[in-house]
Design an enzyme around this catalytic site. Structure first.
Site, PDB file in Angstrom:
ATOM      1  N   LYS A  94       8.977  -6.624  12.580  1.00  0.00           N
ATOM      2  CA  LYS A  94       9.049  -5.581  13.149  1.00  0.00           C
ATOM      3  C   LYS A  94      10.591  -4.969  12.872  1.00  0.00           C
ATOM      4  O   LYS A  94      11.277  -5.425  12.480  1.00  0.00           O
ATOM      5  CB  LYS A  94       9.138  -5.835  14.635  1.00  0.00           C
TER       6      LYS A  94
ATOM      7  N   TRP B 184      14.300 -12.414   7.715  1.00  0.00           N
ATOM      8  CA  TRP B 184      13.054 -11.781   6.765  1.00  0.00           C
ATOM      9  C   TRP B 184      13.743 -11.624   5.642  1.00  0.00           C
ATOM     10  O   TRP B 184      14.328 -10.812   5.424  1.00  0.00           O
ATOM     11  CB  TRP B 184      12.639 -10.440   7.388  1.00  0.00           C
TER      12      TRP B 184
ATOM     13  N   CYS C 229      16.220  -8.654  10.086  1.00  0.00           N
ATOM     14  CA  CYS C 229      16.480  -9.938  10.615  1.00  0.00           C
ATOM     15  C   CYS C 229      16.923  -9.817  12.436  1.00  0.00           C
ATOM     16  O   CYS C 229      17.165  -8.667  12.468  1.00  0.00           O
ATOM     17  CB  CYS C 229      17.531 -10.532  10.080  1.00  0.00           C
TER      18      CYS C 229
ATOM     19  N   LYS D 145      -4.519  -1.561  10.812  1.00  0.00           N
ATOM     20  CA  LYS D 145      -4.430  -2.773  11.829  1.00  0.00           C
ATOM     21  C   LYS D 145      -4.980  -4.003  11.436  1.00  0.00           C
ATOM     22  O   LYS D 145      -4.859  -5.192  11.607  1.00  0.00           O
ATOM     23  CB  LYS D 145      -5.205  -2.038  13.344  1.00  0.00           C
TER      24      LYS D 145
ATOM     25  N   GLU E 207      -3.324  -5.942   8.464  1.00  0.00           N
ATOM     26  CA  GLU E 207      -2.198  -6.561   8.735  1.00  0.00           C
ATOM     27  C   GLU E 207      -2.146  -7.739   9.504  1.00  0.00           C
ATOM     28  O   GLU E 207      -1.365  -8.573   9.339  1.00  0.00           O
ATOM     29  CB  GLU E 207      -0.953  -5.607   9.035  1.00  0.00           C
TER      30      GLU E 207
ATOM     31  N   ASN F   2      22.097  -8.769   9.092  1.00  0.00           N
ATOM     32  CA  ASN F   2      20.903  -8.129   8.979  1.00  0.00           C
ATOM     33  C   ASN F   2      20.994  -6.711   8.355  1.00  0.00           C
ATOM     34  O   ASN F   2      22.204  -6.001   8.651  1.00  0.00           O
ATOM     35  CB  ASN F   2      20.724  -7.792  10.496  1.00  0.00           C
ATOM     36  N   GLY F   3      20.563  -6.541   7.039  1.00  0.00           N
ATOM     37  CA  GLY F   3      20.711  -5.552   6.355  1.00  0.00           C
ATOM     38  C   GLY F   3      20.712  -6.037   4.779  1.00  0.00           C
ATOM     39  O   GLY F   3      20.381  -7.006   4.539  1.00  0.00           O
TER      40      GLY F   3
ATOM     41  N   GLU G  62      -5.568   4.373  10.559  1.00  0.00           N
ATOM     42  CA  GLU G  62      -4.861   3.606  11.802  1.00  0.00           C
ATOM     43  C   GLU G  62      -5.897   2.114  12.068  1.00  0.00           C
ATOM     44  O   GLU G  62      -5.242   0.875  11.896  1.00  0.00           O
ATOM     45  CB  GLU G  62      -4.357   3.998  12.730  1.00  0.00           C
TER      46      GLU G  62
ATOM     47  N   ARG H 119      11.443  -9.860  14.753  1.00  0.00           N
ATOM     48  CA  ARG H 119      12.080  -9.070  13.331  1.00  0.00           C
ATOM     49  C   ARG H 119      12.261  -9.752  12.232  1.00  0.00           C
ATOM     50  O   ARG H 119      12.144  -9.282  11.258  1.00  0.00           O
ATOM     51  CB  ARG H 119      13.481  -8.818  14.027  1.00  0.00           C
TER      52      ARG H 119
ATOM     53  N   HIS I 143     -18.134   9.550  -3.940  1.00  0.00           N
ATOM     54  CA  HIS I 143     -17.378   9.944  -5.283  1.00  0.00           C
ATOM     55  C   HIS I 143     -16.925   8.559  -5.952  1.00  0.00           C
ATOM     56  O   HIS I 143     -16.051   8.771  -6.781  1.00  0.00           O
ATOM     57  CB  HIS I 143     -16.284  11.064  -4.820  1.00  0.00           C
TER      58      HIS I 143
END
Ligand code: F6R
Length: 605
Positions: free
Chosen positions: A600, A75, A2, A482, A485, A99-100, A478, A27, A501
């Site tokens: 983030k 978040w 957050c 990208k 997301e 936040n946490g 990567e 965030r 395979h």
């Protein structure tokens, strides 16, 4: 995860808090809220689900004369995205943002008989009620009594209704930075919210309580004694946290990569060779280790995969990469002979931090590659190599990845020199090749419109595949992350030889395959795999070097990167892969900078 901000001072608190929340929105963006001392000294709270823009609407009538308050962008962890679960939370005389995660919130609910009181499902409201129960009119001692009761991570900013104009804060693991400035005192979960007001700041030491008033900022240690805390200087400017004419932060940050690369590499060169003396890293660290563990999450882990693919063949020692969240379950064989390289843009990722702590417990020395100065991972590491990318605001990491790679390349070169695996001449050649990657990145940024055109057919598809061999495989991991997301197209990366395979069963008409073939030694083998998917109807975007012999019709589109030595193609490739994802996201019309469900800086396990 957050974003939190607190302000007390002569300016309009409404402006400072809402501007700060806009800066911090990356965030978390499920909901947001502010709490403030109104003109009658009562504490008011306004909060809502959705983005900060909606909160701004609701705050239109908050008077400019309000001078002290807190702001939060969430978040969601405990409890869904509802107005009740948004912060701030009020409990008696306490108004709090958090936040946490408070891990023992259920136990605290029972111990403090809170069942009938709670209006939300959040751990944060539990902490607010426990603090209210402990509160005896003395904020400092009450907070100190709260700290030992809590298990988990937290950054709290708190208003006590009988202490107008004052903000109290405390943290464990979760970040908090604070500053006293001519415009008042300000505290936030990260620097982007502080830089409009100051260049000097203090990372709130864990376990310390900080009291902010319009006139000063005072720190109290674990025993409650007034104490000093170290002041640091911001190493980037206000402009770096703005879009500066770009439609999205992500595009701006893609464009910033060549500069960021130079900023990370050039100050570390002496006579054309990497030198970490100014970082306080001596050669004995590289000489004495007999194995390397690289630990990180997401994009940072993908940078580590590239590092591994280069290090082991050159250094001739075992190099392993671990996903940080799995590291402890691997019960890793590490000891004093292991160099653990931890990679993190934010320096706050909790899984990475936990892995770092485990590595140190087992006697390994830890060198971290971190972008944010003074972050927890940087402070807990034995050695830190700061990358100089400036703030990365888009949730999808771009420039941080490139500079993490640059740092790994410098480390590789120094280690190879120290261990006698490279001569000075070879080292200088290596550095020269690395610097050649900078204009190669610029060249690919210039290809943005071409990339947009070839991406168009991908946008309507549900799935995409990225394939490559050896280093190209490490790069393609990567690329897939990208794309998924920020465009929500399911994407997976496969070693090109692995398709047959099983996965090739998924290749059908027009399924997008992004094939990376930039490694001379495996070029023809990768092209064979490209033929296999093309023959099954795939829409193939092939990325190859300028001079690579690609037959007409081998792919639907070919993106050419400059002819670099194989080891360094990742830099222009990174730009291409980022632009593929960026254009897919824009063409689909989804939120590029703040994709759904993400945030983030991942400070929950
Ligand atoms: C993806 C992305 C994430 C981060 C990961 C680690 O675009 O940004 O995968 O790379 O969450 O974050 P840091 O580097 O801050 O530890």
């Amino acid at each position: 995860m957050c974003g939190i901000i607190g302000y007390t001072g002569p300016l309009s608190a409404k402006r400072v808090l809402l501007d700060g929340l806009s800066q911090l929105e990356y965030r978390g963006y499920d909901s947001s809220g502010i709490g403030f001392f109104d003109s009658d000294f009562s504490v008011k709270v306004i909060k809502t689900t959705g983005k900060v823009a909606r909160l701004k609407e609701l705050c239109r009538d908050v008077p400019e004369e309000v001078h002290c308050g807190l702001g939060h962008t969430r978040w969601a962890t405990h409890g869904g995205v509802t107005q009740e679960n948004s912060h701030p939370h009020q409990a008696g005389r306490v108004t709090l943002i958090h936040n946490g995660i408070i891990e023992n919130c259920h136990q605290l609910t029972t111990d403090y008989h809170l069942e009938g009181k709670l209006r939300s499902q959040t751990d944060s409201e539990v902490a607010a009620w426990v603090l209210d129960a402990l509160y005896d009119g003395e904020p400092l001692s009450s907070i100190r009594r709260l700290i030992p009761l809590l298990k988990g991570s937290y950054g709290f900013c708190i208003l006590f209704s009988d202490h107008p104009g004052e903000i109290y804060a405390v943290r464990n693991v979760s970040p908090l930075v604070a500053a006293y400035t001519r415009s008042g005192s300000v505290i936030a979960s990260d620097l982007t919210a502080l830089i409009p007001y100051t260049r000097s700041y203090t990372v709130v030491p864990e376990g310390f309580v900080v009291k902010l008033t319009p006139y000063r900022m005072t720190f109290y240690d674990e025993e409650g004694n007034q104490t000093n805390a170290e002041t640091m200087e911001v190493n980037w400017d206000t402009d770096s946290a703005r879009k500066n004419g770009f439609p999205h932060f992500m595009l701006k940050e893609i464009h910033e990569q060549p500069e960021a690369l130079k900023n990370t590499i050039l100050p570390r060169l002496t006579q054309g060779l990497p030198d970490f003396k100014a970082d306080g890293i001596g050669d004995e660290l590289f000489r004495e280790c007999s194995r390397i563990r690289i630990v990180a999450c997401g994009t940072a882990m993908h940078a580590g995969m590239v590092g591994r693919a280069l290090m082991e063949p050159l250094l001739r020692i075992p190099v392993q990469v671990s996903v940080a969240s799995e590291f402890r379950y691997e019960d890793p064989v590490i000891g004093e002979d292991t160099l653990t390289i931890v990679i993190s843009q934010s320096g706050e990722t909790i899984d990475t931090l936990a892995a770092l702590r485990l590595a140190r417990e087992r006697g390994s020395r830890v060198l971290s590659i971190v972008n944010v100065k003074g972050s927890t991972i940087a402070r807990e590491s034995d050695y830190v190599l700061y990358t100089h990318a400036g703030p990365e605001i888009a949730v999808a990491s771009t420039k941080a990845y490139s500079v993490q790679l640059a740092a790994l390349y410098l480390l590789l070169c120094r280690m190879a020199l120290v261990r006698g695996k490279m001569t000075r001449e070879e080292g200088k050649e290596f550095v020269k090749d690395l610097l050649d990657a900078v204009p190669a990145m610029d060249a690919m940024i210039g290809q943005s419109d071409v990339i947009k055109t070839v991406v168009r057919p991908v946008v309507s598809r549900q799935d995409a595949f990225f394939i490559g061999r050896n280093l190209d495989y490490a790069f393609s991991l990567e690329g897939a992350l990208k794309l998924k997301e920020i465009s929500y197209i399911h994407a997976d990366a496969y070693a090109a030889g692995e398709l047959k395979h099983g996965t090739i069963a998924l290749i059908a008409d027009q399924v997008p395959v992004i094939a990376l073939a930039t490694q001379d030694s495996v070029f023809s083998k990768t092209i064979s795999n490209v033929r296999e998917v093309k023959a099954r109807g795939a829409y193939v975007i092939l990325i190859a070097k300028e001079s690579a012999p690609v037959e007409t019709g081998a792919a639907d589109a070919v993106i050419r990167i400059p002819d670099l030595h194989d080891r360094f193609t990742v830099f222009p490739i990174a730009v291409v892969l980022q632009l593929i994802a960026y254009h897919a996201s824009v063409l689909k019309g989804v939120d590029v900078d703040q994709p759904r469900n993400l945030a983030k800086s991942v400070t929950v396990e």
